[in-house]
Scaffold this motif. Structure first.
Motif, PDB file in Angstrom:
ATOM      1  N   SER A 523       0.744  -1.335   0.701  1.00 51.77           N
ATOM      2  CA  SER A 523      -0.191   0.222  -0.158  1.00 51.77           C
ATOM      3  C   SER A 523       0.400   1.499  -0.159  1.00 51.77           C
ATOM      4  O   SER A 523       0.246   2.140  -0.870  1.00 51.77           O
ATOM      5  N   TRP A 524       1.842   0.974   0.260  1.00 57.30           N
ATOM      6  CA  TRP A 524       3.083   2.061   0.583  1.00 57.30           C
ATOM      7  C   TRP A 524       3.150   3.080  -0.911  1.00 57.30           C
ATOM      8  O   TRP A 524       3.739   3.784  -1.100  1.00 57.30           O
ATOM      9  N   VAL A 525       2.944   1.914  -2.854  1.00 57.25           N
ATOM     10  CA  VAL A 525       3.311   2.303  -3.585  1.00 57.25           C
ATOM     11  C   VAL A 525       2.264   4.116  -3.833  1.00 57.25           C
ATOM     12  O   VAL A 525       2.180   4.438  -4.880  1.00 57.25           O
ATOM     13  N   LYS A 526       1.496   3.777  -3.417  1.00 60.12           N
ATOM     14  CA  LYS A 526       0.138   4.558  -3.156  1.00 60.12           C
ATOM     15  C   LYS A 526       0.347   6.127  -3.452  1.00 60.12           C
ATOM     16  O   LYS A 526       0.157   7.124  -4.285  1.00 60.12           O
ATOM     17  N   VAL A 527       1.929   6.865  -2.306  1.00 62.92           N
ATOM     18  CA  VAL A 527       1.970   8.215  -2.084  1.00 62.92           C
ATOM     19  C   VAL A 527       3.592   8.247  -2.552  1.00 62.92           C
ATOM     20  O   VAL A 527       3.963   6.791  -3.099  1.00 62.92           O
ATOM     21  N   ASN A 528       4.264   8.879  -3.216  1.00 64.44           N
ATOM     22  CA  ASN A 528       5.094   9.219  -2.904  1.00 64.44           C
ATOM     23  C   ASN A 528       6.581   8.599  -2.442  1.00 64.44           C
ATOM     24  O   ASN A 528       7.815   7.603  -2.354  1.00 64.44           O
ATOM     25  N   ARG A 529       6.638   8.879  -0.825  1.00 65.39           N
ATOM     26  CA  ARG A 529       7.681   8.889  -0.080  1.00 65.39           C
ATOM     27  C   ARG A 529       7.098   7.546   0.198  1.00 65.39           C
ATOM     28  O   ARG A 529       8.288   6.209   0.667  1.00 65.39           O
ATOM     29  N   GLY A 530       6.538   6.849   0.491  1.00 64.26           N
ATOM     30  CA  GLY A 530       6.050   5.377   0.552  1.00 64.26           C
ATOM     31  C   GLY A 530       7.089   4.407  -0.258  1.00 64.26           C
ATOM     32  O   GLY A 530       7.391   3.879   0.070  1.00 64.26           O
ATOM     33  N   ALA A 531       7.057   5.142  -1.906  1.00 62.95           N
ATOM     34  CA  ALA A 531       7.606   4.614  -2.955  1.00 62.95           C
ATOM     35  C   ALA A 531       9.098   4.480  -2.729  1.00 62.95           C
ATOM     36  O   ALA A 531       9.511   3.702  -2.955  1.00 62.95           O
ATOM     37  N   MET A 532       9.930   5.732  -1.956  1.00 60.60           N
ATOM     38  CA  MET A 532      11.052   5.808  -1.946  1.00 60.60           C
ATOM     39  C   MET A 532      11.710   5.434  -0.704  1.00 60.60           C
ATOM     40  O   MET A 532      12.490   4.826  -0.609  1.00 60.60           O
ATOM     41  N   VAL A 533      10.672   5.106  -0.223  1.00 61.28           N
ATOM     42  CA  VAL A 533      10.970   3.848   1.069  1.00 61.28           C
ATOM     43  C   VAL A 533      11.584   2.484   0.950  1.00 61.28           C
ATOM     44  O   VAL A 533      12.629   2.443   1.072  1.00 61.28           O
ATOM     45  N   LEU A 534       9.938   1.992  -0.132  1.00 58.32           N
ATOM     46  CA  LEU A 534      10.294   0.902  -1.101  1.00 58.32           C
ATOM     47  C   LEU A 534      11.855   0.657  -1.536  1.00 58.32           C
ATOM     48  O   LEU A 534      12.724  -0.527  -1.701  1.00 58.32           O
ATOM     49  N   CYS A 535      11.876   2.077  -2.448  1.00 62.70           N
ATOM     50  CA  CYS A 535      13.287   2.156  -3.002  1.00 62.70           C
ATOM     51  C   CYS A 535      14.575   1.306  -2.350  1.00 62.70           C
ATOM     52  O   CYS A 535      15.131   0.840  -2.684  1.00 62.70           O
ATOM     53  N   SER A 536      14.907   2.129  -0.849  1.00 63.33           N
ATOM     54  CA  SER A 536      15.823   2.107  -0.415  1.00 63.33           C
ATOM     55  C   SER A 536      16.070   0.548   0.320  1.00 63.33           C
ATOM     56  O   SER A 536      17.059   0.069   0.200  1.00 63.33           O
ATOM     57  N   ASN A 566       3.525  10.388  -9.860  1.00 62.02           N
ATOM     58  CA  ASN A 566       4.794   9.698  -8.549  1.00 62.02           C
ATOM     59  C   ASN A 566       5.449   9.364  -9.283  1.00 62.02           C
ATOM     60  O   ASN A 566       5.773   8.395  -9.382  1.00 62.02           O
ATOM     61  N   LYS A 567       7.008  10.252  -9.130  1.00 60.15           N
ATOM     62  CA  LYS A 567       7.839  10.009  -9.189  1.00 60.15           C
ATOM     63  C   LYS A 567       8.453   8.880  -8.575  1.00 60.15           C
ATOM     64  O   LYS A 567       9.275   8.475  -9.222  1.00 60.15           O
ATOM     65  N   GLY A 568       8.403   9.003  -7.462  1.00 64.47           N
ATOM     66  CA  GLY A 568       8.110   7.605  -6.325  1.00 64.47           C
ATOM     67  C   GLY A 568       8.178   6.177  -6.392  1.00 64.47           C
ATOM     68  O   GLY A 568       8.366   5.235  -7.278  1.00 64.47           O
ATOM     69  N   ALA A 569       6.817   6.097  -7.654  1.00 64.38           N
ATOM     70  CA  ALA A 569       6.620   4.751  -8.671  1.00 64.38           C
ATOM     71  C   ALA A 569       7.430   4.712  -9.648  1.00 64.38           C
ATOM     72  O   ALA A 569       7.511   3.493  -9.992  1.00 64.38           O
ATOM     73  N   GLU A 570       7.572   5.553 -10.443  1.00 65.79           N
ATOM     74  CA  GLU A 570       8.694   5.746 -11.403  1.00 65.79           C
ATOM     75  C   GLU A 570       9.556   5.344 -11.371  1.00 65.79           C
ATOM     76  O   GLU A 570      10.416   4.170 -11.621  1.00 65.79           O
TER      77      GLU A 570
END
Length: 578
Positions: A523-536, A566-570
């Protein structure tokens, strides 16, 4: 036989009286009144008479305030007299007699003839006991008077008894006045003899609050040129002492005759004069000046160049004010200097850290208090201190009185602060992680603290253990979407590499995945910041974490592709397709 007859008469009388109730009652009441108790030894014991209700009781006279105060003062005098008598034993009566003579001697009406007689009486009393009298606050006044009105021979006799204790007297709160009187009223020979006792002790005397005033008086008011040179030559160093002679006896002449030695003399003078900041005279006043820019610098120099005793006294005067120091703009630098130079880490723990750690909420939430805690975790880190401040702190490195290796000192202090800081983080993870000011300290605590990091890491990970709803629930953002919270998660995941290099077993990435679970993380992929945490997490040093998260996210690749703006999702998609 007479006794038997009397007894028989008594029994007959009793029998006759018993026949009449009225007479019987009267008889027995009279009998009871006439009987009196006997003591065990056979003597009669008198009962104390009690005053009846109707009797007059005289009232005690009430004392006025003045009378009460007078009685109180009288009792104090008696207690003081008894205490002094117990302490001084044989000397008590002699000192009392001396004080009586002194009282008469210092009167303006005392003429020369009476003064001569009183001085002789006083001399007889104090002869052989001068040393015992020189250190006491009351009897020292008698000695001062004796030196003032005495003859040269009498002053010489006082000096003869005290010459081996002149330095100790100079450092005494009361005894220094005796030395000053000898300098004040002594002739040239006595003056020279007193000053000669200072030789070899000038440097420590100049650093002493009481003794420095004696050196100052001797140099400015009494010393001739040769004596002044003697007093100052200790400040020029060993090279000057070796090079000087009867002809070249000043610093100018020695420098002129030995130009090649000039740099050595200057270096030695610098080493001697740098710590000569009157540390002993101001060490108890440091607490009152350290809240200003210049005062804090003076306090730091006192700590760097002071002896172990000086440092201990300075720290003890700061007790109960440690939190104020820690949260002060300039005062916190004094604490950093203490951490850098004081070898007695047990003293630092008991006097300094105990107060700071008992008020962690206040200290950790303060701009300067936070620097103090971060300095204990990671000393002189450019991320926490300005380069100018680091340069100031470096001035204390290599001082003469810090013997312990700096790494050992820092390790001992770290072992003291680590458990309380980890416990504080575990209990206040929610407050700290979601506050911009304190969130930055979380990664520093977990990066540098020694001990078990898992409970604190789990407490932080537990904050993210819920489904992420964009925009939050009732105004409360999910940690992965929070401006400060998502950064804490990123920093701690990236910090796993540093922990691995340091040989620590704990990994925040692993704890986060185990605590939250990959299903909720989707569910974190729905927001930019959450997606960046998943990238880490996908770039974690722990390969098992990377594999587990990657596998979970691949099941929602199509959903990720459909997310727009959503740049984080990209970036997350790019990491998944690597």
């Amino acid at each position: 036989q007479i006794f038997k007859k009397l007894t028989a008469v008594k029994y007959n009388l009793t029998a006759q009286l018993s026949s009449s109730p009225f007479l019987s009652g009267m008889y027995f009441r009279m009998e009871a009144k006439s009987k009196k108790p006997f003591s065990p030894k056979g003597g009669k014991k008198q009962k104390p008479t009690q005053k009846g209700k109707g009797e007059f009781k005289p009232k005690k006279k009430e004392l006025t305030k003045e009378e009460l105060n007078k009685n109180r003062q009288q009792r104090k005098k008696e207690l003081k007299k008894n205490r002094q008598q117990a302490e001084r034993k044989d000397m008590f009566q002699i000192i009392c007699q001396c004080k009586q003579v002194w009282g008469d001697l210092r009167r303006k009406k005392c003429d020369n003839e009476l003064r001569t007689k009183l001085m002789k009486d006083l001399h007889d009393l104090i002869r052989g006991k001068i040393k015992q009298m020189a250190f006491a606050h009351d009897s020292v006044r008698v000695l001062q008077c004796f030196i003032q009105f005495g003859s040269h021979e009498q002053r010489q006799e006082v000096f003869a008894e005290l010459k081996d204790d002149i330095i100790g007297l100079c450092k005494s709160q009361y005894g220094r006045h005796v030395v000053k009187k000898l300098l004040m009223y002594g002739n040239k020979e006595l003056l020279a003899a007193v000053m000669q006792t200072f030789k070899g002790h000038v440097r420590p005397m100049l650093r002493h609050a009481a003794a420095s005033s004696i050196i100052e008086y001797a140099y400015n008011d009494k010393a001739v040129l040769a004596q002044r040179l003697m007093l100052t030559e200790e400040l020029y160093g060993n090279t000057f002492t070796v090079c000087k002679s009867s002809v070249c006896n000043t610093i100018e002449k020695v420098a002129e005759m030995n130009p090649d030695k000039l740099n050595n003399i200057i270096d030695e003078m610098k080493q001697i004069l740098t710590p000569m900041e009157m540390i002993e005279s101001i060490r108890e006043s440091v607490v009152y000046m350290a809240h200003t820019h210049d005062g804090a610098r003076v306090a730091m120099h006192c700590l760097w160049h002071g002896t172990a005793k000086d440092r201990k006294i300075i720290i003890k005067t700061m007790k109960t004010y440690m939190v104020k120091f820690a949260t002060g703009e300039f005062g916190h630098l004094v604490l950093l200097a203490i951490f850098d130079c004081v070898d007695d880490t047990k003293l630092v723990k008991q006097a300094v850290l105990s107060e700071i750690l008992s008020s962690l909420d206040e200290v950790i939430g303060n701009k300067y208090g936070k620097k103090v805690l971060l300095y204990l975790l990671s000393p002189r880190d450019p991320a926490h201190l300005l380069p100018e401040i680091i340069k100031v702190l470096e001035q204390g490195d290599g001082n003469a009185h810090s013997k312990k290796d700096s790494a050992t000192r820092r390790k001992e202090l770290l072992e003291v602060v680590s458990p309380p800081l980890l416990e504080h983080l575990r209990e206040n993870a929610g407050t700290m992680a979601l506050d911009k000011a304190t969130s930055v300290t979380i990664s520093d605590i977990l990066a540098s603290a020694c001990g078990d990091l898992r409970p604190a890491m789990t407490a932080v990970a537990q904050l993210a253990n819920q489904e992420l709803v964009p925009g939050g629930i009732k105004g409360q953002l999910h940690m992965a979407e929070h401006p400060a919270g998502h950064l804490v998660l990123k920093w701690l995941i990236e910090q796993d590499l540093t922990l691995a290099e340091a040989g620590k077993e704990e990994r925040f990435g692993r704890i986060l995945v185990d605590t939250v679970g990959t299903d909720k993380m989707k569910s974190w992929v729905k927001v930019n910041r959450g997606a960046m945490v998943l990238c880490s997490l996908l770039n974690s040093c722990d390969k098992s974490v990377v594999a587990e998260v990657k596998e979970a996210l691949k099941s929602i690749t199509s959903e990720l592709s459909s997310i727009s703006n959503n740049k984080g999702a990209e970036i997350l998609l790019e990491n998944l397709n690597k």
